[in-house]
Design an enzyme around this catalytic site. Sequence first.
Site, PDB file in Angstrom:
ATOM      1  N   CYS A   2       0.814  -1.207   0.000  1.00  0.00           N
ATOM      2  CA  CYS A   2       0.000   0.000   0.000  1.00  0.00           C
ATOM      3  C   CYS A   2       0.857   1.271   0.000  1.00  0.00           C
ATOM      4  O   CYS A   2       1.963   1.277   0.525  1.00  0.00           O
ATOM      5  CB  CYS A   2      -0.860   0.029   1.255  1.00  0.00           C
ATOM      6  SG  CYS A   2      -1.849  -1.444   1.460  1.00  0.00           S
ATOM      7  N   ARG A  27       5.188  -0.032  -6.091  1.00  0.00           N
ATOM      8  CA  ARG A  27       5.177  -0.814  -4.846  1.00  0.00           C
ATOM      9  C   ARG A  27       4.234  -2.008  -4.937  1.00  0.00           C
ATOM     10  O   ARG A  27       4.319  -2.924  -4.128  1.00  0.00           O
ATOM     11  CB  ARG A  27       4.742   0.066  -3.670  1.00  0.00           C
ATOM     12  CG  ARG A  27       5.722   1.183  -3.362  1.00  0.00           C
ATOM     13  CD  ARG A  27       5.085   2.210  -2.459  1.00  0.00           C
ATOM     14  NE  ARG A  27       4.817   1.694  -1.143  1.00  0.00           N
ATOM     15  CZ  ARG A  27       5.595   1.883  -0.090  1.00  0.00           C
ATOM     16  NH1 ARG A  27       6.710   2.561  -0.212  1.00  0.00           N
ATOM     17  NH2 ARG A  27       5.278   1.385   1.082  1.00  0.00           N
ATOM     18  N   TRP A  74      -2.905  -2.711  -1.437  1.00  0.00           N
ATOM     19  CA  TRP A  74      -2.492  -4.081  -1.749  1.00  0.00           C
ATOM     20  C   TRP A  74      -3.230  -4.951  -0.740  1.00  0.00           C
ATOM     21  O   TRP A  74      -2.975  -4.874   0.467  1.00  0.00           O
ATOM     22  CB  TRP A  74      -0.970  -4.193  -1.588  1.00  0.00           C
ATOM     23  CG  TRP A  74      -0.385  -5.496  -2.028  1.00  0.00           C
ATOM     24  CD1 TRP A  74      -0.068  -5.868  -3.303  1.00  0.00           C
ATOM     25  CD2 TRP A  74       0.014  -6.593  -1.188  1.00  0.00           C
ATOM     26  NE1 TRP A  74       0.491  -7.113  -3.308  1.00  0.00           N
ATOM     27  CE2 TRP A  74       0.547  -7.595  -2.026  1.00  0.00           C
ATOM     28  CE3 TRP A  74      -0.039  -6.842   0.182  1.00  0.00           C
ATOM     29  CZ2 TRP A  74       1.029  -8.799  -1.540  1.00  0.00           C
ATOM     30  CZ3 TRP A  74       0.431  -8.044   0.668  1.00  0.00           C
ATOM     31  CH2 TRP A  74       0.957  -9.024  -0.199  1.00  0.00           C
ATOM     32  N   ASN A  99      -1.851   2.125   5.858  1.00  0.00           N
ATOM     33  CA  ASN A  99      -0.929   1.044   5.491  1.00  0.00           C
ATOM     34  C   ASN A  99      -0.661   0.246   6.758  1.00  0.00           C
ATOM     35  O   ASN A  99      -0.462   0.848   7.823  1.00  0.00           O
ATOM     36  CB  ASN A  99       0.423   1.588   5.021  1.00  0.00           C
ATOM     37  CG  ASN A  99       0.353   2.242   3.667  1.00  0.00           C
ATOM     38  OD1 ASN A  99      -0.703   2.263   3.043  1.00  0.00           O
ATOM     39  ND2 ASN A  99       1.476   2.769   3.218  1.00  0.00           N
ATOM     40  N   GLY A 100      -0.616  -1.074   6.645  1.00  0.00           N
ATOM     41  CA  GLY A 100      -0.303  -1.890   7.819  1.00  0.00           C
ATOM     42  C   GLY A 100      -1.427  -2.877   8.100  1.00  0.00           C
ATOM     43  O   GLY A 100      -2.292  -3.104   7.253  1.00  0.00           O
ATOM     44  N   GLU A 481      18.531 -17.370  -7.281  1.00  0.00           N
ATOM     45  CA  GLU A 481      18.057 -16.044  -7.684  1.00  0.00           C
ATOM     46  C   GLU A 481      17.497 -16.087  -9.120  1.00  0.00           C
ATOM     47  O   GLU A 481      16.482 -15.461  -9.418  1.00  0.00           O
ATOM     48  CB  GLU A 481      19.212 -15.034  -7.554  1.00  0.00           C
ATOM     49  CG  GLU A 481      18.923 -13.631  -8.024  1.00  0.00           C
ATOM     50  CD  GLU A 481      17.719 -12.960  -7.352  1.00  0.00           C
ATOM     51  OE1 GLU A 481      17.210 -13.466  -6.346  1.00  0.00           O
ATOM     52  OE2 GLU A 481      17.285 -11.926  -7.887  1.00  0.00           O
ATOM     53  N   LYS A 485      13.702 -15.036 -10.117  1.00  0.00           N
ATOM     54  CA  LYS A 485      13.381 -14.029 -11.138  1.00  0.00           C
ATOM     55  C   LYS A 485      12.358 -14.606 -12.127  1.00  0.00           C
ATOM     56  O   LYS A 485      11.378 -13.947 -12.462  1.00  0.00           O
ATOM     57  CB  LYS A 485      14.632 -13.594 -11.928  1.00  0.00           C
ATOM     58  CG  LYS A 485      15.601 -12.718 -11.209  1.00  0.00           C
ATOM     59  CD  LYS A 485      15.194 -11.267 -11.072  1.00  0.00           C
ATOM     60  CE  LYS A 485      14.390 -11.027  -9.825  1.00  0.00           C
ATOM     61  NZ  LYS A 485      15.082 -10.835  -8.597  1.00  0.00           N
ATOM     62  N   GLU A 488       8.910 -15.017 -10.443  1.00  0.00           N
ATOM     63  CA  GLU A 488       8.240 -13.749 -10.119  1.00  0.00           C
ATOM     64  C   GLU A 488       7.567 -13.101 -11.315  1.00  0.00           C
ATOM     65  O   GLU A 488       6.458 -12.607 -11.205  1.00  0.00           O
ATOM     66  CB  GLU A 488       9.278 -12.722  -9.612  1.00  0.00           C
ATOM     67  CG  GLU A 488       9.647 -12.812  -8.185  1.00  0.00           C
ATOM     68  CD  GLU A 488      10.546 -11.647  -7.783  1.00  0.00           C
ATOM     69  OE1 GLU A 488      11.645 -11.508  -8.361  1.00  0.00           O
ATOM     70  OE2 GLU A 488      10.147 -10.887  -6.900  1.00  0.00           O
ATOM     71  N   HIS A 504      19.370 -36.975  -5.550  1.00  0.00           N
ATOM     72  CA  HIS A 504      18.719 -37.313  -4.282  1.00  0.00           C
ATOM     73  C   HIS A 504      17.227 -37.004  -4.317  1.00  0.00           C
ATOM     74  O   HIS A 504      16.585 -36.922  -3.274  1.00  0.00           O
ATOM     75  CB  HIS A 504      19.407 -36.575  -3.125  1.00  0.00           C
ATOM     76  CG  HIS A 504      20.844 -36.961  -2.971  1.00  0.00           C
ATOM     77  ND1 HIS A 504      21.234 -38.194  -2.511  1.00  0.00           N
ATOM     78  CD2 HIS A 504      21.975 -36.291  -3.287  1.00  0.00           C
ATOM     79  CE1 HIS A 504      22.556 -38.265  -2.519  1.00  0.00           C
ATOM     80  NE2 HIS A 504      23.032 -37.124  -2.989  1.00  0.00           N
ATOM     81  N   LYS A 603       6.680  -4.170  -4.192  1.00  0.00           N
ATOM     82  CA  LYS A 603       8.107  -3.834  -4.183  1.00  0.00           C
ATOM     83  C   LYS A 603       8.652  -3.785  -2.759  1.00  0.00           C
ATOM     84  O   LYS A 603       9.742  -4.252  -2.483  1.00  0.00           O
ATOM     85  CB  LYS A 603       8.302  -2.481  -4.870  1.00  0.00           C
ATOM     86  CG  LYS A 603       9.756  -2.037  -4.961  1.00  0.00           C
ATOM     87  CD  LYS A 603      10.524  -2.946  -5.894  1.00  0.00           C
ATOM     88  CE  LYS A 603      12.006  -2.623  -5.958  1.00  0.00           C
ATOM     89  NZ  LYS A 603      12.741  -3.760  -6.561  1.00  0.00           N
TER      90      LYS A 603
END
Length: 608
Positions: A2, A27, A74, A99-100, A481, A485, A488, A504, A603
């Site tokens: 948010c 964000r 969000w 926000n929160g 990583e 990527k 995402e 394994h 973000k």
Amino acid sequence: MCGIIGAVAERDVVPILIEGLKRLEYRGYDSAGLAVIDQQSLKSKKVSGKVAKLEQEIKDTLLSAPTGIAHTRWATHGKANYENAHPQISKELIALVHNGIVENYSKLRLQLEQWGYEFNSKTDTEVIVHLIHYHFNQSNDLLTAVRTSLQSIEGTYAIAVINPEVPGHLIAARHGSPLVIGIGIGEHFIASDIAALIPVTQKFIFLEDGDIVDLQRNSFKITNSGNPVKRAIHISQLQANAVERGQYRHYMYKEIFEQPQAIKNTIENRIHNSSILETIFGPSTHKLLKNINSVQIIACGTSYHAGLTGRYWIEKFAKIPCTVEIASEFRYRNPLPNSQTLVVTLSQSGETADTLAALNEAKQLGFGPSLAICNVPESAIVRMSDMVLMTHAGPEIGVASTKAFTTQLLSLLMLAVVLGKHNNMDHKIEHRIVDAINILPAQIENVLKLNSIIEQLAGDFADKQHALFLGRGIHYPIAMEGALKLKEISYIHAEAYPAGELKHGPLALVDSKMPVIAVAPNNILQEKLKSNLQEVQARGGQLYIFANHRAIMQELDYVKVIELGEVDDIISPIIYSIPLQLLAYYVALIKGTDVDKPRNLAKSVTVE
Ligand code: AGP
């Protein structure tokens, strides 16, 4: 996550609020809205969807006003729909953005329902706005009503509140979620992120937990626990165009190609006479690092992968044990404290709630001094740490982190050297590392030339559901990583394994439909890795091998080698991350996903 922006001015603030919301879009969000006080009446607009839609709807109503608040949401509690979008409004009188997370919202909701309040949304936020309304009715003072209400809230918040009965006032407060005041000339602003306010001011005050501010056009008063407090004014160096996309199609693409410059900025003023300066971590570094005998790295996501890579350098060059842990796990594990353990937090944003909480936990438990490696100078993690190394990557807007990651890697390599010097590291090794660092920008330029080769390769992945990434040693976190990527931004399920682990279990997944991407630089583990790749080849898996030279394996229909050329062993993890970023980017492009704002992601993850 948010985003909040608010303004009290003489001029019309609606265009400022809309521009601010656009600057907060990176964000991540799924609905947007604003509320303004226009001639003592409250007007609001909300949409499920993008800020552009909100902007269009506002144009149609010719809304204009000198005081207002706006928000990108969000979703946490309740779906991403119109009702749950902010501002939340109580009885056409109090408008609030938040926000929160309110942890005790069920209990508060019951209480408010008993007092006659009707709920129109599924949000936790709605309890705050009704509480403020309730207390405003008692006190007839907005600041008192906000302060009293917040005493009942458990959880985290950054809020901004307006009320048409007190036009020209905006009350804002923070506890656990960032909030910054922007100081203009005859106007004041509030935002969750300075990026939102850069077009209108460069003067900022960062609120601290417990702060409540009464913002007016010509003045503001900050209080904490009811007492007036003064907070320092910071001048930001961030330029308005630093967060613009220019001619690039996506921020992520721009940011991938900014890496040579970002790395140069990270190096600048940090090396002198082939030596990495200890003072880059702050003036007290020598004293703080003197008795360090171990390192604990804490981070999330991409920053965690940087930490995993850094561990190899710290143990190899500084010869002290290093552990790396995901922040959300560390904070609840009750780790055993050691006052000689350096706590290193890695964070692009410096506002990640789990990393902040883990750092706090480490401090409470009695760990040693803390070092933040971060990309946002005024962020909470920076302000909380004893030492700081700014990565200087420049603003990173794409949700998928790229240049922040490679500059974090470089910062960790520099940390390994500084710690090594405290542990009698041979000067020759330091000089050798500095030489490798100095050629890094040129080596990145070189590897970026693979752009069109990787663009072609991406076509092979467009119809894939899964992908396996393999690496060994220090390149295993680079494979992790690479998988993150791809996952995402292309929504392909991707997993990374240390190549030796394949037999394994994960080898069972390998067939002719499974692309297997190997990070295979020329190092002492390359022969071992080749044996692992033979195991894949024998089972008909499609191999994509990133290696220094084509000769690593015979190219066949189902074996493709992407040649990176000669790469210095010390910096190869940094170099090898770059083609994996490009691969994810081009696969996402073919799949037509929202590259810069992938679904469900944010973000800056400012909630637990
Ligand atoms: C990276 O591509 C992700 N968006 C995510 O994993 C990110 O690295 C993580 O949320 C940590 O963020 P931070 O570096 O700002 O703390």
